[in-house]
Design a protein around this motif. Sequence first.
Motif, PDB file in Angstrom:
ATOM      1  N   LEU A   4       0.831  -1.206   0.000  1.00 27.81           N
ATOM      2  CA  LEU A   4       0.000   0.000   0.000  1.00 27.81           C
ATOM      3  C   LEU A   4       0.864   1.253   0.000  1.00 27.81           C
ATOM      4  CD1 LEU A   4      -2.722   1.442   0.204  1.00 27.81           C
ATOM      5  CD2 LEU A   4      -2.619   1.126   2.689  1.00 27.81           C
ATOM      6  N   ASP A   5       1.910   1.255   0.804  1.00 23.93           N
ATOM      7  CA  ASP A   5       2.785   2.423   0.890  1.00 23.93           C
ATOM      8  C   ASP A   5       3.471   2.720  -0.436  1.00 23.93           C
ATOM      9  OD1 ASP A   5       2.243   2.976   3.542  1.00 23.93           O
ATOM     10  OD2 ASP A   5       3.883   1.724   4.294  1.00 23.93           O
ATOM     11  N   ARG A   6       3.847   1.678  -1.157  1.00 19.76           N
ATOM     12  CA  ARG A   6       4.702   1.850  -2.336  1.00 19.76           C
ATOM     13  C   ARG A   6       3.945   1.962  -3.651  1.00 19.76           C
ATOM     14  NH1 ARG A   6       9.512  -2.561  -0.933  1.00 19.76           N
ATOM     15  NH2 ARG A   6      10.302  -1.487   0.932  1.00 19.76           N
ATOM     16  N   ASP A   7       2.647   1.675  -3.654  1.00 20.51           N
ATOM     17  CA  ASP A   7       1.895   1.700  -4.908  1.00 20.51           C
ATOM     18  C   ASP A   7       1.351   3.103  -5.151  1.00 20.51           C
ATOM     19  OD1 ASP A   7      -0.206   1.360  -6.925  1.00 20.51           O
ATOM     20  OD2 ASP A   7       0.241  -0.772  -6.685  1.00 20.51           O
ATOM     21  N   ALA A   8       2.054   3.868  -5.955  1.00 22.49           N
ATOM     22  CA  ALA A   8       1.684   5.265  -6.193  1.00 22.49           C
ATOM     23  C   ALA A   8       0.321   5.374  -6.865  1.00 22.49           C
ATOM     24  CB  ALA A   8       2.755   5.943  -7.049  1.00 22.49           C
ATOM     25  N   ALA A   9       0.030   4.482  -7.813  1.00 28.49           N
ATOM     26  CA  ALA A   9      -1.254   4.552  -8.512  1.00 28.49           C
ATOM     27  C   ALA A   9      -2.413   4.284  -7.563  1.00 28.49           C
ATOM     28  CB  ALA A   9      -1.268   3.541  -9.659  1.00 28.49           C
ATOM     29  N   LEU A  10      -2.241   3.336  -6.656  1.00 29.98           N
ATOM     30  CA  LEU A  10      -3.292   3.027  -5.694  1.00 29.98           C
ATOM     31  C   LEU A  10      -3.517   4.201  -4.745  1.00 29.98           C
ATOM     32  CD1 LEU A  10      -5.293   1.284  -4.177  1.00 29.98           C
ATOM     33  CD2 LEU A  10      -3.375   0.154  -3.035  1.00 29.98           C
ATOM     34  N   ASN A  11      -2.449   4.779  -4.263  1.00 34.40           N
ATOM     35  CA  ASN A  11      -2.600   5.893  -3.326  1.00 34.40           C
ATOM     36  C   ASN A  11      -3.212   7.122  -3.994  1.00 34.40           C
ATOM     37  OD1 ASN A  11      -1.432   5.390  -0.472  1.00 34.40           O
ATOM     38  ND2 ASN A  11      -0.013   4.326  -1.834  1.00 34.40           N
ATOM     39  N   LYS A  12      -2.984   7.260  -5.284  1.00 37.96           N
ATOM     40  CA  LYS A  12      -3.603   8.354  -6.019  1.00 37.96           C
ATOM     41  C   LYS A  12      -5.097   8.100  -6.223  1.00 37.96           C
ATOM     42  CE  LYS A  12      -3.129  11.023 -10.302  1.00 37.96           C
ATOM     43  NZ  LYS A  12      -2.373  11.165 -11.585  1.00 37.96           N
ATOM     44  N   ALA A  13      -5.474   6.815  -6.297  1.00 32.83           N
ATOM     45  CA  ALA A  13      -6.859   6.459  -6.603  1.00 32.83           C
ATOM     46  C   ALA A  13      -7.711   6.236  -5.366  1.00 32.83           C
ATOM     47  CB  ALA A  13      -6.889   5.188  -7.453  1.00 32.83           C
ATOM     48  N   ARG A  14      -7.126   6.165  -4.187  1.00 30.99           N
ATOM     49  CA  ARG A  14      -7.902   5.861  -2.984  1.00 30.99           C
ATOM     50  C   ARG A  14      -8.608   7.101  -2.442  1.00 30.99           C
ATOM     51  NH1 ARG A  14      -4.093   5.827   2.297  1.00 30.99           N
ATOM     52  NH2 ARG A  14      -6.178   5.875   3.195  1.00 30.99           N
ATOM     53  N   VAL A  15      -9.696   6.864  -1.732  1.00 31.99           N
ATOM     54  CA  VAL A  15     -10.428   7.943  -1.069  1.00 31.99           C
ATOM     55  C   VAL A  15      -9.738   8.225   0.263  1.00 31.99           C
ATOM     56  CG1 VAL A  15     -12.645   8.705  -0.160  1.00 31.99           C
ATOM     57  CG2 VAL A  15     -12.574   7.161  -2.127  1.00 31.99           C
TER      58      VAL A  15
END
Length: 277
Positions: free
Chosen positions: A224-235
Amino acid sequence: MGMRLATSVERRRRIRRAVRHVEQRFRSEPDAQMKLAELADIACLSLFHFIRLYQSAVGETPQATLRRLRLEAARQRLTADPALSVTEVAFDSGYDSSQAFTRAYRRQFGTVPSVRDEAMGLLESVDATVVELPALTMQTMEIERSWAGAWTAYDELMGRLEIAAVPMRNQNVFGVFSPDRVFAHACALENDFVDGRFRLQQQRLDGGWHACLGGQPDAVWRRLDRDAALNKARVLNRPILMRYLNDPSYKVDTEQKIRLYVPLVAGVRPEDLSLLL
């Protein structure tokens, strides 16, 4: 807290101390021969009660826990260094022969130690997908802002489930993290076995699309910490939901399994997330 509940919670704490002691002692002294009396003292139990409670809670004897840790360490060594001989690792792991080691290894991992299948990659692997969750209604216990508080609330929740005789398959125990990743609640999902009789705070969590990450806790949170695309897409203003896939009180760190549900902004497509690549 009623007497039965207090007894259940205290029993969990004592067995957890013993499991953690086995794990920590093995890490610092891999060749250590731990005696049952030593572990019973750690748990503040008589030897008879300790053996009975440990096996009931963990599903195996303390010796079996230590044996699994040694086999896991052996698998790590064999995977990291293909030049190592099975016989050398067998003796280092406390076995009298490579044959005895191979039999134990096969029972544990379903393969022989001579097959270097890169199984160690499983420790860091994270299953990832995107799922649509319904709105969830939980029976929750608030947690103080410390891990000691988290363990206290978790133990009490599990004690209540035990006293209510909720079957394992219906327990569905979760942790709820605030958007800034503070562990806020320990929860049990409401169902026919888990309902208002617990007299706990009811909490309703919004459904919708979530990134679902499953695996060993450290690896999941690292992903979770390292996935930039996921962190950009999360609420960012909604909580993260964590489901326990096994009981962390009775599992060493590398054997704990969780599933993390991270809420996503509307319109995010699965193919937009690097975690699915």
